[in-house]
Design an enzyme around this catalytic site. Structure first.
Site, short mmCIF file in Angstrom:
data_model
loop_
_atom_site.label_atom_id
_atom_site.label_comp_id
_atom_site.label_asym_id
_atom_site.label_seq_id
_atom_site.Cartn_x
_atom_site.Cartn_y
_atom_site.Cartn_z
N ARG A 149 36.13 46.38 43.52
CA ARG A 149 35.92 45.54 42.35
C ARG A 149 34.42 45.40 42.06
O ARG A 149 34.01 45.37 40.90
CB ARG A 149 36.59 44.18 42.58
CG ARG A 149 36.65 43.32 41.34
CD ARG A 149 37.63 42.16 41.50
NE ARG A 149 37.21 41.22 42.52
CZ ARG A 149 37.94 40.19 42.94
NH1 ARG A 149 39.16 39.99 42.41
NH2 ARG A 149 37.52 39.36 43.86
N GLU A 204 43.84 32.80 31.84
CA GLU A 204 43.70 32.34 33.23
C GLU A 204 42.93 31.02 33.23
O GLU A 204 42.55 30.51 32.18
CB GLU A 204 43.02 33.39 34.10
CG GLU A 204 41.59 33.71 33.70
CD GLU A 204 40.87 34.61 34.72
OE1 GLU A 204 41.01 34.37 35.93
OE2 GLU A 204 40.17 35.54 34.29
N LYS A 252 33.44 40.19 38.04
CA LYS A 252 32.88 38.95 38.58
C LYS A 252 31.38 38.86 38.32
O LYS A 252 30.56 38.89 39.23
CB LYS A 252 33.20 38.82 40.08
CG LYS A 252 34.67 38.45 40.32
CD LYS A 252 34.99 38.20 41.77
CE LYS A 252 35.01 36.72 42.11
NZ LYS A 252 36.20 36.01 41.62
#
Ligand SMILES: *Cc1c(COP(=O)(O)O)cnc(C)c1O
Length: 356
Positions: free
Chosen positions: A99, A234, A198
């Protein structure tokens, strides 16, 4: 008897099996540990190399560094758990490494290789072994950072980068349920933006609505898609699932939702339980007749949603021992802590001397 010198005291403390921490009172605040790992990508080398453990502490960088001025940075989050036999387990660290690579590409940054990432995480955990809570009483939260640390005043990718890994013991976070409020004004992510990685820049833009929601007694906000405002996406730092009958659904991660590793794991576990797991656009109106709602993330693992408030209307959901959320939480934490058999090969045992 002669008293120990400062140096001897430090060495003695570091040999102790466990740090002096009140494990049962840990929340999610930072507890400083002994060491952190630092690896640089320099203009000369053009690759990440010479990573090393150093004492945990403040770092120095040029005021004109990319991370400080333009937010060129990424973070990750994963946990190390102690097994009943004192062994230490990491949960799917290669997923975090991958990621970070995807995020680095989006942010125009070089990234450590998967092996470098995992090696750095292992070294950080082993060097801070005494801070890994006893079995069942929390975990060591590991925070890798990737930052543009070269001096560049111009608006362009940094010339130098720093990969840093630090860690802090955290509690189980079992307590409590979530009371969510749907945010229909501020968007966490927009198509084409960075909501799917992120990026360090993803959080502070939602501090304002989040702070206001918390002042009203809500635990978190549930964001809607920026294009239509009709589908749920989310929460601030966790993914969401809704249950109705035998169907569990969660919004598709197509760029505006962070692809959580807990989310991915929970989908597999729920399928194994015989549920039909659907990844699809999830209209806010479906939330009104869901039986159960829960959120997932590394920090909370799985947490039940007690209520969702949308445009002044409050809907409540099933809670307690009989919920699917509890069953999923127990199963996943069982795997993570080495209590349940790890049939899917998700955990990695780490062992070795504190300094490698
Ligand atoms: C990190 C994060 C999550 C959860 O991802 P995990 O890999 O399960 O910890 C969800 N949403 C956002 C916005 C995040 O930053």
């Amino acid at each position: 008897m002669t008293s120990l010198s400062k140096q001897e005291q430090v060495e003695c403390r570091e040999k102790a099996e466990y740090a002096n921490v009140n494990w049962d009172e840990l929340g999610f605040a930072l507890t400083k540990t002994d060491y952190m790992y630092v690896m640089k990508f320099t203009e000369e080398e053009q690759m990440f190399c010479n990573g090393t453990l150093i004492r945990f502490g403040n770092i120095q960088m040029c005021p004109s560094s990319g991370i400080l001025n333009y937010g060129q940075g990424l973070f990750e989050g994963l946990k190390a758990y102690r097994k009943e036999d004192e062994g230490i387990l990491l949960f799917r660290p290669e997923e975090n490494a991958l990621r970070m690579k995807v995020g680095a590409d989006r942010m125009c940054m070089p990234s450590p290789t998967v092996d470098q990432f995992i090696d750095a995480v292992k070294k950080t955990v082993l060097a801070n072994k005494r801070w890994v809570p006893p079995h069942g009483r929390g975990s060591l939260y590991i925070r890798p950072l990737l930052m543009g640390t070269g001096r560049n005043l111009e608006v362009k990718p940094s010339s130098e980068y720093t990969f840093l890994v630090y860690a802090s013991p955290v509690g189980n976070g079992l307590k409590g349920v979530l009371n969510l409020m749907v945010e229909d004004n501020v968007h966490r992510a927009t198509p084409g933006g960075t909501g799917g990685i992120k990026a360090v820049t993803n959080y502070s833009p939602i501090y304002k609505p989040l702070t206001e929601a918390k002042a009203k007694g809500f635990s978190d906000l549930l964001y809607l898609d920026a294009l239509t405002g009709s589908n749920i996406e989310e929460c601030s730092g966790c993914n969401i699932f809704i249950l109705k009958g035998n169907v569990i659904s969660t919004p598709t991660t197509h760029g505006t939702i962070l692809p959580g590793i807990t989310r991915k794991s929970i989908m597999e576990i729920a399928s194994g339980f015989g549920y039909q797991v659907e990844e699809r656009a999830t209209p806010i109106k479906e939330v009104f007749d869901a039986e159960e709602v829960f959120c997932t993330g590394t920090a909370m693992i799985v947490k039940s949603v007690a209520s969702i408030t949308y445009q002044g209307k409050r809907i409540e959901y099933k809670l307690g021992a009989e919920t699917l959320a509890q069953k999923l939480h127990a199963t996943l934490t069982g795997i993570q802590t080495g209590v349940n058999e790890d049939k899917l090969g998700w955990t990695m045992v780490i062992d070795g001397p504190p300094f490698l």
